[in-house]
Design a protein around this motif. Sequence first.
Motif, PDB file in Angstrom:
ATOM      1  N   MET A 153       0.779  -1.131  -0.011  1.00  0.00           N
ATOM      2  CA  MET A 153      -0.102   0.274   0.069  1.00  0.00           C
ATOM      3  C   MET A 153       0.802   1.184   0.063  1.00  0.00           C
ATOM      4  SD  MET A 153      -1.319   0.161   3.897  1.00  0.00           S
ATOM      5  CE  MET A 153      -2.481   1.130   3.653  1.00  0.00           C
ATOM      6  N   ASP A 154       0.197   2.445  -0.495  1.00  0.00           N
ATOM      7  CA  ASP A 154       1.058   3.666  -0.273  1.00  0.00           C
ATOM      8  C   ASP A 154       0.528   4.128   1.153  1.00  0.00           C
ATOM      9  OD1 ASP A 154       1.184   3.207  -2.966  1.00  0.00           O
ATOM     10  OD2 ASP A 154      -0.182   5.086  -3.484  1.00  0.00           O
ATOM     11  N   ALA A 155       1.940   5.150   1.098  1.00  0.00           N
ATOM     12  CA  ALA A 155       2.063   5.793   2.526  1.00  0.00           C
ATOM     13  C   ALA A 155       1.038   6.960   2.917  1.00  0.00           C
ATOM     14  CB  ALA A 155       3.611   6.028   2.763  1.00  0.00           C
ATOM     15  N   ASP A 156       0.498   7.546   1.865  1.00  0.00           N
ATOM     16  CA  ASP A 156       0.026   8.901   1.731  1.00  0.00           C
ATOM     17  C   ASP A 156      -1.570   8.916   2.315  1.00  0.00           C
ATOM     18  OD1 ASP A 156      -1.259   7.683  -0.400  1.00  0.00           O
ATOM     19  OD2 ASP A 156      -0.367   9.351  -1.865  1.00  0.00           O
ATOM     20  N   LEU A 157      -2.011   7.530   2.600  1.00  0.00           N
ATOM     21  CA  LEU A 157      -3.390   7.349   2.914  1.00  0.00           C
ATOM     22  C   LEU A 157      -4.617   7.374   2.101  1.00  0.00           C
ATOM     23  CD1 LEU A 157      -2.631   9.212   6.447  1.00  0.00           C
ATOM     24  CD2 LEU A 157      -3.292   6.808   6.034  1.00  0.00           C
ATOM     25  N   GLN A 158      -4.162   7.383   0.680  1.00  0.00           N
ATOM     26  CA  GLN A 158      -4.953   7.315  -0.142  1.00  0.00           C
ATOM     27  C   GLN A 158      -5.496   5.859  -0.084  1.00  0.00           C
ATOM     28  OE1 GLN A 158      -2.576   9.281  -3.514  1.00  0.00           O
ATOM     29  NE2 GLN A 158      -4.512  10.161  -3.798  1.00  0.00           N
ATOM     30  N   HIS A 159      -4.741   5.040   0.356  1.00  0.00           N
ATOM     31  CA  HIS A 159      -5.369   3.716   0.733  1.00  0.00           C
ATOM     32  C   HIS A 159      -5.744   3.522   2.075  1.00  0.00           C
ATOM     33  CE1 HIS A 159      -2.457   2.541  -2.922  1.00  0.00           C
ATOM     34  NE2 HIS A 159      -3.523   2.803  -3.342  1.00  0.00           N
ATOM     35  N   LEU A 171      -8.197  10.906  -0.630  1.00  0.00           N
ATOM     36  CA  LEU A 171      -7.276  12.070  -0.912  1.00  0.00           C
ATOM     37  C   LEU A 171      -6.009  11.933  -0.245  1.00  0.00           C
ATOM     38  CD1 LEU A 171      -9.802  14.926  -0.306  1.00  0.00           C
ATOM     39  CD2 LEU A 171      -9.152  13.719  -2.493  1.00  0.00           C
ATOM     40  N   ARG A 172      -4.801  12.514  -0.774  1.00  0.00           N
ATOM     41  CA  ARG A 172      -3.517  12.604   0.003  1.00  0.00           C
ATOM     42  C   ARG A 172      -3.484  13.375   1.134  1.00  0.00           C
ATOM     43  NH1 ARG A 172       2.012  12.415  -0.610  1.00  0.00           N
ATOM     44  NH2 ARG A 172       2.129  10.774  -2.300  1.00  0.00           N
ATOM     45  N   LYS A 173      -3.000  12.886   2.133  1.00  0.00           N
ATOM     46  CA  LYS A 173      -3.104  13.487   3.567  1.00  0.00           C
ATOM     47  C   LYS A 173      -2.246  14.694   3.596  1.00  0.00           C
ATOM     48  CE  LYS A 173      -6.182  12.123   6.265  1.00  0.00           C
ATOM     49  NZ  LYS A 173      -7.190  12.270   7.051  1.00  0.00           N
TER      50      LYS A 173
HETATM   51 MG    MG Z   1      -0.817   8.848  -3.884  1.00  0.00          MG
END
Ligand code: MG
Length: 355
Positions: A91-97, A204-206
């Motif tokens: 998963m991605d780190a930016d909380l879009q997931h 959305l990206r945090k």
């Molecule tokens: Mg992203």
Amino acid sequence: MSDVRVSIVVPTYNERDNLEELFDRIARSLSGYDYEIIIVDDDSPDRTWERAMELSNKYPVRVIRRTDEKGLSSAVIRGFREASGDVFVVMDADLQHPPEKIPELLRAIEEGADIAIASRYVRGGGVKNWYWYRKLISRGAILVGRVALPKIRNVKDPVSGFFALRREVVEGVELNPVGFKILMEILIKGNYRKVVEVPFTFGLRKAGESKLSGKTIFNYIKHVIRLMRWEGELDRIIKFSIVGLSGVLVNEGFLWLFVRKFGINKMIANVIATELAILNNFTWNDLWTFKDLRSVPFYRRIIRFHIAALMGAAVQLAIYGGLLYAGVDYLLANLVGIGFSFIVRFLFNRNVTWG
Ligand code: MG
Ligand code: UDP
């Protein structure tokens, strides 16, 4: 799933402000699970790796700071190599997931899936706040991938960056670290039987900003072509073209023979010569281009091949006429028509005649 260990692989680049919330929400979602988080950081200028290290006092985090290598896919592959779990989550780190989805992915695995994809494009999934053209690009890219690679044609979101898989799927598999779409690489090369898609909303990206840009599209196309070659699909296109050229020779040869030697009417001679060329092409495609895909009965294959030929001719004529009407040069118009006819015939034959 208490006896299964989970490794969550998170590639990062300049994500330090997202880590605490990410870890916290993973911890809440996975209480009761035995898990580790593997941060693979490409030596971020914002010192993401350092922040991750600090937080490893509080959360089960391992940090890999890479200085020798870069890139999203190679980071994930590195994470797999370091992972000790039976199931891997990417998963991605930016909380879009949303980490809250992880248990659903794990449940799908537990229920027999080898790969569980958090999918934007199954019922109930979606994306938040994307402009229409961003959606169009995403949809178009996926369509191209699914059409070019029949193996993944049933997967609705083969480029998702959020998924879970059993360790065995990638163990011993040589994954190419080029490109961003590691899931597609895994879907083509991995060892698996069952894929399940779980709907989720790409949020959305945090904090921080996106690192993916226009170059990604070009890279994606390159990746698809590389996977086509790996799958042998590129070979098929070449064989299909060679057979097509042989058909032109057969067509011209018989036309000449019928008109000059047998004195047959030129229109009738053309119809017969065309049919003989179609039969020639069918034979070689059946014995060569698609020889490993002969699952439909013979009579159906040969009928479908004729349908493809008719469709190709119709498309060719329609495009030729349309372009002429638009003022395009007739030779160019014909060439474009032939090109589209080729695509239509190849795709129909690949997916239906020898589907
Ligand atoms: Mg992203
Ligand atoms: N990422 C990375 N290396 C890269 C590009 C991206 O590790 O070269 C990570 C990034 O930190 C994030 C994830 O990959 O965790 C997805 O990237 P991003 O959010 O920029 O892509 P987008 O969501 O905008 O498509």
